[in-house]
Design a protein around this motif. Structure first.
Motif, PDB file in Angstrom:
ATOM      1  N   HIS A 204       0.844  -1.200   0.000  1.00  0.00           N
ATOM      2  CA  HIS A 204       0.000   0.000   0.000  1.00  0.00           C
ATOM      3  C   HIS A 204       0.881   1.252   0.000  1.00  0.00           C
ATOM      4  O   HIS A 204       1.636   1.490   0.945  1.00  0.00           O
ATOM      5  N   ASP A 205       0.738   2.054  -1.052  1.00  0.00           N
ATOM      6  CA  ASP A 205       1.581   3.237  -1.193  1.00  0.00           C
ATOM      7  C   ASP A 205       1.175   4.378  -0.258  1.00  0.00           C
ATOM      8  O   ASP A 205       2.016   5.150   0.179  1.00  0.00           O
ATOM      9  N   ASN A 206      -0.131   4.479   0.015  1.00  0.00           N
ATOM     10  CA  ASN A 206      -0.628   5.635   0.760  1.00  0.00           C
ATOM     11  C   ASN A 206      -1.159   5.203   2.125  1.00  0.00           C
ATOM     12  O   ASN A 206      -2.349   4.948   2.295  1.00  0.00           O
ATOM     13  N   VAL A 207      -0.259   5.111   3.103  1.00  0.00           N
ATOM     14  CA  VAL A 207      -0.639   4.753   4.467  1.00  0.00           C
ATOM     15  C   VAL A 207      -0.323   5.939   5.367  1.00  0.00           C
ATOM     16  O   VAL A 207       0.796   6.447   5.380  1.00  0.00           O
ATOM     17  N   ASN A 208      -1.318   6.369   6.132  1.00  0.00           N
ATOM     18  CA  ASN A 208      -1.144   7.536   7.000  1.00  0.00           C
ATOM     19  C   ASN A 208      -0.948   7.171   8.474  1.00  0.00           C
ATOM     20  O   ASN A 208      -0.355   7.945   9.224  1.00  0.00           O
ATOM     21  N   ALA A 209      -1.471   6.007   8.877  1.00  0.00           N
ATOM     22  CA  ALA A 209      -1.388   5.638  10.285  1.00  0.00           C
ATOM     23  C   ALA A 209      -1.405   4.122  10.451  1.00  0.00           C
ATOM     24  O   ALA A 209      -1.910   3.395   9.590  1.00  0.00           O
ATOM     25  N   ILE A 210      -0.845   3.681  11.576  1.00  0.00           N
ATOM     26  CA  ILE A 210      -0.832   2.256  11.915  1.00  0.00           C
ATOM     27  C   ILE A 210      -1.208   2.108  13.389  1.00  0.00           C
ATOM     28  O   ILE A 210      -0.666   2.808  14.245  1.00  0.00           O
ATOM     29  N   PHE A 211      -2.131   1.186  13.666  1.00  0.00           N
ATOM     30  CA  PHE A 211      -2.406   0.774  15.042  1.00  0.00           C
ATOM     31  C   PHE A 211      -1.882  -0.632  15.226  1.00  0.00           C
ATOM     32  O   PHE A 211      -2.190  -1.526  14.434  1.00  0.00           O
ATOM     33  N   THR A 212      -1.070  -0.838  16.262  1.00  0.00           N
ATOM     34  CA  THR A 212      -0.584  -2.176  16.574  1.00  0.00           C
ATOM     35  C   THR A 212      -1.119  -2.599  17.933  1.00  0.00           C
ATOM     36  O   THR A 212      -1.381  -1.766  18.791  1.00  0.00           O
ATOM     37  N   GLY A 232       6.089  10.431   7.711  1.00  0.00           N
ATOM     38  CA  GLY A 232       4.788  10.991   8.074  1.00  0.00           C
ATOM     39  C   GLY A 232       3.753  10.002   8.550  1.00  0.00           C
ATOM     40  O   GLY A 232       2.594  10.379   8.774  1.00  0.00           O
ATOM     41  N   ILE A 233       4.121   8.737   8.732  1.00  0.00           N
ATOM     42  CA  ILE A 233       3.163   7.750   9.245  1.00  0.00           C
ATOM     43  C   ILE A 233       3.065   7.875  10.762  1.00  0.00           C
ATOM     44  O   ILE A 233       4.078   8.000  11.448  1.00  0.00           O
ATOM     45  N   LEU A 234       1.841   7.847  11.278  1.00  0.00           N
ATOM     46  CA  LEU A 234       1.606   7.921  12.722  1.00  0.00           C
ATOM     47  C   LEU A 234       1.315   6.526  13.256  1.00  0.00           C
ATOM     48  O   LEU A 234       0.461   5.822  12.706  1.00  0.00           O
ATOM     49  N   ILE A 235       1.994   6.127  14.317  1.00  0.00           N
ATOM     50  CA  ILE A 235       1.807   4.804  14.904  1.00  0.00           C
ATOM     51  C   ILE A 235       1.338   4.946  16.350  1.00  0.00           C
ATOM     52  O   ILE A 235       1.950   5.671  17.134  1.00  0.00           O
ATOM     53  N   ALA A 236       0.252   4.259  16.669  1.00  0.00           N
ATOM     54  CA  ALA A 236      -0.236   4.209  18.062  1.00  0.00           C
ATOM     55  C   ALA A 236      -0.408   2.752  18.459  1.00  0.00           C
ATOM     56  O   ALA A 236      -0.642   1.878  17.619  1.00  0.00           O
ATOM     57  N   THR A 237      -0.328   2.490  19.760  1.00  0.00           N
ATOM     58  CA  THR A 237      -0.260   1.111  20.216  1.00  0.00           C
ATOM     59  C   THR A 237      -0.826   0.974  21.631  1.00  0.00           C
ATOM     60  O   THR A 237      -1.493   1.894  22.138  1.00  0.00           O
ATOM     61  N   VAL A 238      -0.536  -0.169  22.275  1.00  0.00           N
ATOM     62  CA  VAL A 238      -1.001  -0.446  23.644  1.00  0.00           C
ATOM     63  C   VAL A 238       0.127  -1.072  24.447  1.00  0.00           C
ATOM     64  O   VAL A 238       0.776  -1.997  23.961  1.00  0.00           O
ATOM     65  N   ILE A 254       6.204   6.685  16.223  1.00  0.00           N
ATOM     66  CA  ILE A 254       5.275   6.320  17.304  1.00  0.00           C
ATOM     67  C   ILE A 254       4.826   7.581  18.040  1.00  0.00           C
ATOM     68  O   ILE A 254       5.654   8.366  18.511  1.00  0.00           O
ATOM     69  N   VAL A 255       3.501   7.757  18.134  1.00  0.00           N
ATOM     70  CA  VAL A 255       2.960   8.986  18.720  1.00  0.00           C
ATOM     71  C   VAL A 255       2.148   8.754  19.989  1.00  0.00           C
ATOM     72  O   VAL A 255       1.878   9.703  20.728  1.00  0.00           O
ATOM     73  N   ALA A 256       1.750   7.492  20.258  1.00  0.00           N
ATOM     74  CA  ALA A 256       0.921   7.251  21.443  1.00  0.00           C
ATOM     75  C   ALA A 256       0.905   5.779  21.807  1.00  0.00           C
ATOM     76  O   ALA A 256       1.076   4.902  20.953  1.00  0.00           O
ATOM     77  N   SER A 257       0.682   5.525  23.098  1.00  0.00           N
ATOM     78  CA  SER A 257       0.455   4.159  23.582  1.00  0.00           C
ATOM     79  C   SER A 257      -0.519   4.227  24.748  1.00  0.00           C
ATOM     80  O   SER A 257      -0.377   5.064  25.644  1.00  0.00           O
ATOM     81  N   SER A 258      -1.513   3.354  24.715  1.00  0.00           N
ATOM     82  CA  SER A 258      -2.444   3.248  25.831  1.00  0.00           C
ATOM     83  C   SER A 258      -1.783   2.346  26.876  1.00  0.00           C
ATOM     84  O   SER A 258      -1.629   1.147  26.667  1.00  0.00           O
ATOM     85  N   ALA A 259      -1.365   2.950  27.984  1.00  0.00           N
ATOM     86  CA  ALA A 259      -0.481   2.276  28.935  1.00  0.00           C
ATOM     87  C   ALA A 259      -1.251   1.358  29.886  1.00  0.00           C
ATOM     88  O   ALA A 259      -2.209   1.769  30.550  1.00  0.00           O
ATOM     89  N   GLN A 260      -0.790   0.105  29.960  1.00  0.00           N
ATOM     90  CA  GLN A 260      -1.300  -0.834  30.949  1.00  0.00           C
ATOM     91  C   GLN A 260      -0.621  -0.585  32.296  1.00  0.00           C
ATOM     92  O   GLN A 260       0.379   0.106  32.381  1.00  0.00           O
ATOM     93  N   ARG A 261      -1.185  -1.201  33.340  1.00  0.00           N
ATOM     94  CA  ARG A 261      -0.673  -0.996  34.703  1.00  0.00           C
ATOM     95  C   ARG A 261      -0.357  -2.365  35.313  1.00  0.00           C
ATOM     96  O   ARG A 261      -1.157  -2.934  36.045  1.00  0.00           O
ATOM     97  N   PRO A 262       0.819  -2.915  34.988  1.00  0.00           N
ATOM     98  CA  PRO A 262       1.135  -4.284  35.431  1.00  0.00           C
ATOM     99  C   PRO A 262       1.139  -4.464  36.939  1.00  0.00           C
ATOM    100  O   PRO A 262       0.763  -5.530  37.432  1.00  0.00           O
ATOM    101  N   ALA A 263       1.558  -3.440  37.685  1.00  0.00           N
ATOM    102  CA  ALA A 263       1.583  -3.574  39.146  1.00  0.00           C
ATOM    103  C   ALA A 263       0.171  -3.732  39.701  1.00  0.00           C
ATOM    104  O   ALA A 263      -0.075  -4.553  40.590  1.00  0.00           O
ATOM    105  N   GLU A 264      -0.771  -2.967  39.186  1.00  0.00           N
ATOM    106  CA  GLU A 264      -2.154  -3.050  39.658  1.00  0.00           C
ATOM    107  C   GLU A 264      -2.785  -4.374  39.228  1.00  0.00           C
ATOM    108  O   GLU A 264      -3.510  -5.005  40.009  1.00  0.00           O
TER     109      GLU A 264
END
Length: 308
Positions: A204-212, A232-238, A254-264
């Protein structure tokens, strides 16, 4: 005379109850893959919680390495070793049920962590739907509601399915964001993310973002973008792992990650397991821990896993 006999009987009953009270001696822990920093953090915190709440108990930690047969054998080893409690992050939420049944038939408490495990007496997970929603809503905002996106999927355990579900739900209000692929399995690893992202970006030639579905996959996807010189590709994850902290502080895609809380997660899992061991039904057998969205804008205030 009757009173004396009654007192003697009550005393004997009390002594019998005390003598029958048990303390956990062995806690078996099997997780998907100890090569993933998240599971390293989970098991480290479980060991700390067991030491604090079950004095004298031993914790045996093993890695399933994405191999269902291996994880099933680990259950059998825990049973043979006389484990009192098993805490499992299942490689396959449904297929692990036979091993869970064998453990429960042996009188062992089984608590699922991170993913569901059919037959477990309790489950403690991140709110994975919310995690997917957080990351993909952020991507949608950054894309201003328009663009092409890839979803790098993973092993089909409950947590992964929920993250993808949450992501796709977050994108529904944005008809001009098109998902080009959502079914390629990056195996939840750096190499898997690299391989899948390389193939998809080549197709795919035109990719703007990736979620992993997790941080290792995102690290791999970022490397693929750099190797293919795709800007210019934006990557967000968990996850919110230490590796992603570094990525968010440096020039990566990489622009963001939804952070888990392993201690809790570990704290709730061990507390719940101990309640069940003492034959006390937990108020909430299925519990979810809320994630926290971490971006380049708030990374400086993020406490991270190391502080937990």
């Amino acid at each position: 005379m009757t009173v004396c006999c009654l007192l003697a009987t009550l005393t004997l009953s009390l002594c019998s109850f005390v003598s029958q009270a048990k303390t956990p001696r062995l806690v078996g822990v099997t997780v998907v893959d100890l090569g993933n920093p998240f599971f390293g953090a989970i098991t480290h915190n479980i060991e700390q919680q067991v030491a604090a709440s079950m004095p004298g108990a031993k914790t045996l930690v093993v890695s399933g390495d994405y191999d269902l047969g291996k994880q099933s054998t680990q259950f059998d080893n825990f049973i043979q070793a006389g484990a009192d409690i098993i805490i499992v992050s299942a490689i396959d939420s449904q297929a692990i049920s036979a091993a869970v049944r064998r453990a429960r038939a042996a009188g062992i408490v089984v608590v699922a962590i991170d993913n569901t495990a059919d037959g477990a007496q309790a489950t403690v997970t991140t709110n994975n739907v919310l995690a997917g929603q957080q990351s993909c809503a952020y991507l949608a905002q950054r894309l201003k509601g328009k663009g092409n996106m890839l979803i790098i999927n993973g092993p089909q355990v409950s947590g992964v399915k929920d993250r993808v579900k949450g992501c796709e739900e977050a994108l529904k209000p944005y008809p001009d964001i098109h998902i080009l692929s959502d079914n390629q399995n990056g195996v939840g690893t750096r190499d898997g993310g690299l391989n899948v992202a390389t193939g998809l970006l080549t197709a795919h030639d035109n990719v703007n973002a990736i979620f992993t579905i997790n941080d290792p996959s995102a690290i791999g996807a970022d490397l693929a973008a750099r190797q293919l010189q795709r800007q210019g590709i934006l990557i967000a994850t968990v996850d919110g792992s230490p590796d992603i902290e570094d990525a968010l502080k440096n020039p990566t895609s990489i622009v963001a990650s939804s952070a888990q809380r392993p201690a809790e997660l570990a704290k709730v899992a061990v507390q719940t397991a101990l309640q069940l061991f003492n034959q006390s039904a937990p108020a909430q057998p299925n519990q979810m821990v809320s994630p926290q969205l971490v971006t380049r804008d708030n990374i400086s205030s993020y406490q991270g896993w190391k502080s937990q």
